[in-house]
Design a protein around this motif. Structure first.
Motif, short mmCIF file in Angstrom:
data_model
loop_
_atom_site.label_atom_id
_atom_site.label_comp_id
_atom_site.label_asym_id
_atom_site.label_seq_id
_atom_site.Cartn_x
_atom_site.Cartn_y
_atom_site.Cartn_z
N ASN A 55 0.86 -1.19 0.00
CA ASN A 55 0.00 0.00 0.00
C ASN A 55 0.89 1.23 0.00
N VAL A 56 1.18 1.74 -1.20
CA VAL A 56 2.12 2.87 -1.36
C VAL A 56 1.42 4.00 -2.11
N THR A 57 1.40 5.18 -1.51
CA THR A 57 0.85 6.37 -2.17
C THR A 57 2.00 7.29 -2.55
N HIS A 58 2.15 7.53 -3.87
CA HIS A 58 3.25 8.40 -4.33
C HIS A 58 2.71 9.84 -4.45
N LEU A 59 3.19 10.71 -3.58
CA LEU A 59 2.74 12.11 -3.64
C LEU A 59 3.28 12.82 -4.87
N HIS A 60 4.51 12.51 -5.25
CA HIS A 60 5.19 13.25 -6.33
C HIS A 60 5.34 12.41 -7.59
N GLY A 61 4.48 11.38 -7.73
CA GLY A 61 4.56 10.54 -8.92
C GLY A 61 5.60 9.44 -8.77
N VAL A 62 5.79 8.69 -9.85
CA VAL A 62 6.76 7.58 -9.81
C VAL A 62 7.46 7.53 -11.17
N ILE A 63 8.80 7.47 -11.11
CA ILE A 63 9.62 7.69 -12.31
C ILE A 63 9.52 6.53 -13.30
N THR A 64 8.98 5.39 -12.84
CA THR A 64 8.91 4.23 -13.73
C THR A 64 7.67 4.28 -14.62
N ARG A 65 6.92 5.37 -14.54
CA ARG A 65 5.76 5.53 -15.43
C ARG A 65 5.89 6.87 -16.18
N SER A 66 5.25 6.90 -17.35
CA SER A 66 5.22 8.17 -18.09
C SER A 66 3.78 8.70 -18.02
N GLN A 67 3.59 9.92 -18.42
CA GLN A 67 2.24 10.48 -18.44
C GLN A 67 2.05 11.37 -19.66
N SER A 68 0.79 11.50 -20.04
CA SER A 68 0.46 12.39 -21.16
C SER A 68 0.78 13.83 -20.76
N ASP A 69 1.26 14.57 -21.73
CA ASP A 69 1.57 15.99 -21.48
C ASP A 69 0.28 16.80 -21.34
N LEU A 70 -0.83 16.20 -21.76
CA LEU A 70 -2.11 16.93 -21.71
C LEU A 70 -2.98 16.51 -20.52
N ASP A 71 -2.79 15.24 -20.05
CA ASP A 71 -3.68 14.79 -18.98
C ASP A 71 -2.87 13.98 -17.96
N PRO A 72 -2.56 14.55 -16.77
CA PRO A 72 -1.71 13.88 -15.78
C PRO A 72 -2.28 12.55 -15.30
N GLN A 73 -3.60 12.36 -15.51
CA GLN A 73 -4.21 11.10 -15.05
C GLN A 73 -3.91 9.96 -16.03
N LEU A 74 -3.49 10.33 -17.25
CA LEU A 74 -3.19 9.30 -18.26
C LEU A 74 -1.73 8.89 -18.09
N THR A 75 -1.49 7.71 -17.44
CA THR A 75 -0.10 7.30 -17.22
C THR A 75 0.14 5.93 -17.83
N TYR A 76 1.41 5.65 -18.11
CA TYR A 76 1.78 4.41 -18.83
C TYR A 76 3.04 3.81 -18.21
N PRO A 77 3.17 2.49 -18.19
CA PRO A 77 4.44 1.88 -17.74
C PRO A 77 5.53 2.19 -18.76
N ILE A 78 6.76 2.21 -18.29
CA ILE A 78 7.89 2.45 -19.20
C ILE A 78 8.72 1.17 -19.28
N THR A 79 8.89 0.64 -20.49
CA THR A 79 9.79 -0.52 -20.59
C THR A 79 11.19 0.05 -20.83
N GLY A 80 12.18 -0.52 -20.13
CA GLY A 80 13.55 0.02 -20.27
C GLY A 80 13.70 1.25 -19.40
N TRP A 81 14.68 2.09 -19.75
CA TRP A 81 14.99 3.19 -18.83
C TRP A 81 14.72 4.56 -19.43
N GLU A 82 14.30 4.60 -20.70
CA GLU A 82 14.14 5.97 -21.19
C GLU A 82 12.81 6.21 -21.91
#
Ligand code: APR
Length: 231
Positions: free
Chosen positions: A100-127
């Motif tokens: 049970n982890v709540t990330h206040l400042h987001g999590v670097i292993t996911r990306s997000q849409s530049d238009l909608d912060p609620q739209l996030t995606y897993p990132i494969t690899g490191w970039e």
């Protein structure tokens, strides 16, 4: 019914995993001006610089391992309902087994849409490469809350803190709001374990137990005290 153990963590809990903190002497920001890499204005001005800064940090996070403090918190789930609120954008709590982890400042292993912060995606690899777009057609950016942006999880985190039977603060300077204000939501008589070699200013709070040690030894000591109280 298990007691609610609410834990607020900052960069200090990941220091012994080799990840830099922000405000210690050789802090991460030392290499960069925060306003060049961690603000919406920086993203507008030079998205490639911002993307590269977070790609480098993501590579460090992927190479890092959870340490004994992360693992100890996960192990405490056998005895307590452990609710973790973290300011960190690494995923070391999850990789240590915390459920049970709540990330206040987001999590670097996911990306997000530049238009909608609620739209996030897993990132494969490191970039995240410049030129990768989400279904809305906007450039993907790191799923990180930048200075000056809203903190969508703050209300949920405040509610969690208001229900704490036990509170633990680990490895944060309490320098950045609204995260730093969460301790004000913890009930006055709730025991508050403060684990940090250089404890932040918590003079105005009651029922504080200061453990002025690094996270790995400090969390082990706090866990011992908590488990003793259970017997
Ligand atoms: N164990 C425990 N605590 C440690 C350790 C360690 N090994 N090493 C350092 N610390 C403590 C420092 O004494 C300090 O109090 O961790 C804290 C780190 O403070 P900051 O560098 O300010 O990090 P943090 O509090 O997480 O910053 C909050 O500021 O820059 C923004 O968004 C960023 O989430 C970050 C927020």
């Amino acid at each position: 019914m298990k007691k609610k153990l609410v834990v607020l963590t900052g960069a200090g809990i990941s220091a012994e995993s080799g990840l830099k903190t922000f405000r210690d002497s050789d802090g991460l920001w030392e290499g960069y001006n925060v306003y060049d890499v961690a603000t919406p204005e920086a993203w507008q001005k030079d998205p490639a610089l911002v993307q590269d800064f977070y790609n480098q940090r993501r590579r460090q996070v992927i190479d890092a391992l959870p340490n004994a403090a992360h693992r100890q918190l996960a192990a405490l789930e056998a005895h307590f309902e452990v609710l973790i609120i973290t300011q960190n954008i690494d995923d070391l709590h999850e990789r240590a087994g915390s459920s049970n982890v709540t990330h206040l400042h987001g999590v670097i292993t996911r990306s997000q849409s530049d238009l909608d912060p609620q739209l996030t995606y897993p990132i494969t690899g490191w970039e995240i490469e410049m030129g990768t777009f989400c279904e809305l057609g906007s450039q993907l950016r790191p799923h990180v809350v930048w200075f000056g942006e809203a903190v969508p999880m703050i209300q949920k985190a405040a509610e969690i803190c208001s229900e704490a039977d036990i509170f633990m603060l680990i490895g944060t300077s309490l320098a950045v709001y609204p995260a730093a204000g969460l301790i004000d939501f913890v009930p006055r008589l709730t025991p508050k374990y403060i684990i940090d070699p250089k404890s932040p200013d918590v003079k105005r709070y009651q029922n504080v137990i200061k453990i002025e040690k690094k996270a790995t030894s400090g969390v082990a000591e706090a866990a011992g005290l908590l488990l003793n109280d259970l017997t």
